[in-house]
Design a protein around this motif. Sequence first.
Motif, PDB file in Angstrom:
ATOM      1  N   ASN A  71      53.395  39.659  31.105  1.00 16.03           N
ATOM      2  CA  ASN A  71      52.853  38.656  32.017  1.00 16.03           C
ATOM      3  C   ASN A  71      52.349  39.362  33.262  1.00 16.03           C
ATOM      4  O   ASN A  71      53.010  40.243  33.803  1.00 16.03           O
ATOM      5  N   GLY A  72      51.178  38.960  33.708  1.00 18.12           N
ATOM      6  CA  GLY A  72      50.611  39.607  34.884  1.00 18.12           C
ATOM      7  C   GLY A  72      49.407  38.848  35.397  1.00 18.12           C
ATOM      8  O   GLY A  72      49.293  37.629  35.207  1.00 18.12           O
ATOM      9  N   TYR A  73      48.500  39.593  36.033  1.00 18.07           N
ATOM     10  CA  TYR A  73      47.351  38.983  36.674  1.00 18.07           C
ATOM     11  C   TYR A  73      46.122  39.862  36.494  1.00 18.07           C
ATOM     12  O   TYR A  73      46.221  41.077  36.347  1.00 18.07           O
ATOM     13  N   HIS A  74      44.976  39.217  36.529  1.00 15.25           N
ATOM     14  CA  HIS A  74      43.692  39.914  36.455  1.00 15.25           C
ATOM     15  C   HIS A  74      42.939  39.573  37.730  1.00 15.25           C
ATOM     16  O   HIS A  74      42.685  38.402  38.013  1.00 15.25           O
ATOM     17  N   VAL A  75      42.611  40.600  38.511  1.00 20.72           N
ATOM     18  CA  VAL A  75      41.929  40.405  39.790  1.00 20.72           C
ATOM     19  C   VAL A  75      40.654  41.231  39.790  1.00 20.72           C
ATOM     20  O   VAL A  75      40.671  42.416  39.447  1.00 20.72           O
ATOM     21  N   VAL A  76      39.549  40.590  40.160  1.00 19.79           N
ATOM     22  CA  VAL A  76      38.269  41.289  40.250  1.00 19.79           C
ATOM     23  C   VAL A  76      37.637  40.948  41.593  1.00 19.79           C
ATOM     24  O   VAL A  76      37.498  39.773  41.945  1.00 19.79           O
ATOM     25  N   PHE A  77      37.278  41.999  42.330  1.00 23.56           N
ATOM     26  CA  PHE A  77      36.553  41.838  43.588  1.00 23.56           C
ATOM     27  C   PHE A  77      35.128  42.340  43.372  1.00 23.56           C
ATOM     28  O   PHE A  77      34.887  43.238  42.568  1.00 23.56           O
ATOM     29  N   GLU A  78      34.209  41.767  44.146  1.00 21.92           N
ATOM     30  CA  GLU A  78      32.843  42.260  44.157  1.00 21.92           C
ATOM     31  C   GLU A  78      32.600  42.865  45.526  1.00 21.92           C
ATOM     32  O   GLU A  78      32.915  42.254  46.557  1.00 21.92           O
ATOM     33  N   ALA A  79      32.091  44.086  45.551  1.00 22.42           N
ATOM     34  CA  ALA A  79      31.793  44.766  46.816  1.00 22.42           C
ATOM     35  C   ALA A  79      30.669  45.762  46.573  1.00 22.42           C
ATOM     36  O   ALA A  79      30.655  46.460  45.552  1.00 22.42           O
ATOM     37  N   ASP A  80      29.746  45.837  47.493  1.00 22.10           N
ATOM     38  CA  ASP A  80      28.636  46.787  47.408  1.00 22.10           C
ATOM     39  C   ASP A  80      27.861  46.647  46.097  1.00 22.10           C
ATOM     40  O   ASP A  80      27.391  47.627  45.528  1.00 22.10           O
ATOM     41  N   GLY A  81      27.761  45.431  45.581  1.00 21.77           N
ATOM     42  CA  GLY A  81      27.006  45.193  44.359  1.00 21.77           C
ATOM     43  C   GLY A  81      27.711  45.633  43.084  1.00 21.77           C
ATOM     44  O   GLY A  81      27.101  45.700  42.034  1.00 21.77           O
ATOM     45  N   LYS A  82      28.990  45.952  43.187  1.00 21.55           N
ATOM     46  CA  LYS A  82      29.761  46.408  42.026  1.00 21.55           C
ATOM     47  C   LYS A  82      31.022  45.573  41.902  1.00 21.55           C
ATOM     48  O   LYS A  82      31.490  44.980  42.863  1.00 21.55           O
ATOM     49  N   TYR A  83      31.579  45.564  40.686  1.00 22.44           N
ATOM     50  CA  TYR A  83      32.825  44.851  40.434  1.00 22.44           C
ATOM     51  C   TYR A  83      33.980  45.847  40.379  1.00 22.44           C
ATOM     52  O   TYR A  83      33.857  46.915  39.795  1.00 22.44           O
ATOM     53  N   TRP A  84      35.083  45.465  40.988  1.00 15.20           N
ATOM     54  CA  TRP A  84      36.291  46.284  41.020  1.00 15.20           C
ATOM     55  C   TRP A  84      37.385  45.506  40.292  1.00 15.20           C
ATOM     56  O   TRP A  84      37.890  44.507  40.788  1.00 15.20           O
ATOM     57  N   ASP A  85      37.742  45.963  39.106  1.00 14.49           N
ATOM     58  CA  ASP A  85      38.652  45.263  38.205  1.00 14.49           C
ATOM     59  C   ASP A  85      40.063  45.831  38.360  1.00 14.49           C
ATOM     60  O   ASP A  85      40.269  47.030  38.167  1.00 14.49           O
ATOM     61  N   TYR A  86      41.027  44.972  38.679  1.00 15.09           N
ATOM     62  CA  TYR A  86      42.418  45.400  38.850  1.00 15.09           C
ATOM     63  C   TYR A  86      43.307  44.647  37.873  1.00 15.09           C
ATOM     64  O   TYR A  86      43.114  43.460  37.620  1.00 15.09           O
ATOM     65  N   ARG A  87      44.303  45.354  37.343  1.00 19.39           N
ATOM     66  CA  ARG A  87      45.283  44.785  36.430  1.00 19.39           C
ATOM     67  C   ARG A  87      46.640  44.860  37.114  1.00 19.39           C
ATOM     68  O   ARG A  87      47.026  45.912  37.624  1.00 19.39           O
ATOM     69  N   LEU A  88      47.370  43.741  37.124  1.00 14.08           N
ATOM     70  CA  LEU A  88      48.659  43.666  37.817  1.00 14.08           C
ATOM     71  C   LEU A  88      49.737  43.185  36.863  1.00 14.08           C
ATOM     72  O   LEU A  88      49.461  42.394  35.960  1.00 14.08           O
ATOM     73  N   ASN A  89      50.955  43.664  37.100  1.00 11.34           N
ATOM     74  CA  ASN A  89      52.090  43.065  36.400  1.00 11.34           C
ATOM     75  C   ASN A  89      52.786  42.129  37.384  1.00 11.34           C
ATOM     76  O   ASN A  89      52.445  42.090  38.571  1.00 11.34           O
ATOM     77  N   GLN A  90      53.749  41.371  36.912  1.00 12.02           N
ATOM     78  CA  GLN A  90      54.406  40.384  37.785  1.00 12.02           C
ATOM     79  C   GLN A  90      55.234  41.019  38.886  1.00 12.02           C
ATOM     80  O   GLN A  90      55.505  40.392  39.901  1.00 12.02           O
ATOM     81  N   ARG A  91      55.662  42.264  38.693  1.00  8.74           N
ATOM     82  CA  ARG A  91      56.489  42.919  39.704  1.00  8.74           C
ATOM     83  C   ARG A  91      55.669  43.475  40.849  1.00  8.74           C
ATOM     84  O   ARG A  91      56.203  44.041  41.786  1.00  8.74           O
ATOM     85  N   GLY A  92      54.346  43.368  40.760  1.00 10.59           N
ATOM     86  CA  GLY A  92      53.502  43.827  41.858  1.00 10.59           C
ATOM     87  C   GLY A  92      52.820  45.152  41.609  1.00 10.59           C
ATOM     88  O   GLY A  92      52.036  45.602  42.429  1.00 10.59           O
ATOM     89  N   GLY A  93      53.114  45.797  40.484  1.00 13.90           N
ATOM     90  CA  GLY A  93      52.415  47.039  40.164  1.00 13.90           C
ATOM     91  C   GLY A  93      50.978  46.720  39.781  1.00 13.90           C
ATOM     92  O   GLY A  93      50.709  45.736  39.102  1.00 13.90           O
ATOM     93  N   PHE A  94      50.038  47.531  40.261  1.00 14.65           N
ATOM     94  CA  PHE A  94      48.639  47.295  39.906  1.00 14.65           C
ATOM     95  C   PHE A  94      47.893  48.613  39.821  1.00 14.65           C
ATOM     96  O   PHE A  94      48.334  49.634  40.333  1.00 14.65           O
ATOM     97  N   ARG A  95      46.755  48.556  39.127  1.00 15.92           N
ATOM     98  CA  ARG A  95      45.878  49.716  39.070  1.00 15.92           C
ATOM     99  C   ARG A  95      44.456  49.272  38.807  1.00 15.92           C
ATOM    100  O   ARG A  95      44.215  48.217  38.217  1.00 15.92           O
ATOM    101  N   HIS A  96      43.539  50.075  39.275  1.00 14.50           N
ATOM    102  CA  HIS A  96      42.123  49.822  39.062  1.00 14.50           C
ATOM    103  C   HIS A  96      41.798  50.170  37.617  1.00 14.50           C
ATOM    104  O   HIS A  96      42.209  51.208  37.115  1.00 14.50           O
ATOM    105  N   CYS A  97      41.084  49.303  36.949  1.00 16.45           N
ATOM    106  CA  CYS A  97      40.679  49.550  35.570  1.00 16.45           C
ATOM    107  C   CYS A  97      39.248  50.063  35.594  1.00 16.45           C
ATOM    108  O   CYS A  97      38.319  49.313  35.867  1.00 16.45           O
TER     109      CYS A  97
END
Length: 154
Positions: free
Chosen positions: A113-139
């Motif tokens: 169980n976790g979360y999928h977060v995507v930000f848009e900046a400078d015309g690009k997408y930044w995809d992050y994958r998170l677990n419920q404990r707060g660990g995350f990394r850029h994909c």
Amino acid sequence: MNTSISFLAIILLCAGCTVPPAATSPTRDDPQVREQQREVYRRKAPQKLPPAAAAKPVTGEVPEPLLERVRRALVQQLGHDRLRLHRAEAVTWPSGAMGCALPGQVYTQASVNGYHVVFEADGKYWDYRLNQRGGFRHCENPGPTKRVLQYPTQ
């Protein structure tokens, strides 16, 4: 008797022999290797999102403290805060790789169980994958986003 003497001579000769230690190569557990891998991922520009991930935006399903941690990390990396939240949803990933396996890594095959977060900046997408404990990394190379199912947050 002659065989015994020959055998004894071989043993005595080999007793003085030493085998040089094998050259140790760094492993992924080595802190220096880990830092080098992180640096490589920091330098790469994000890829465009595949059509499935770039679909209709979903927001509001990630706890605010987790979302803020990811946002702060990206702001620090980019050096500015001109970001637009594109996706922030609760998901169940099919494995510990969270839909973004790194080469040479081993992951649990249990659902996460976790979360999928995507930000848009400078015309690009930044995809992050998170677990419920707060660990995350850029994909770096997300590929098609596969999820077992979405789950509601409370």
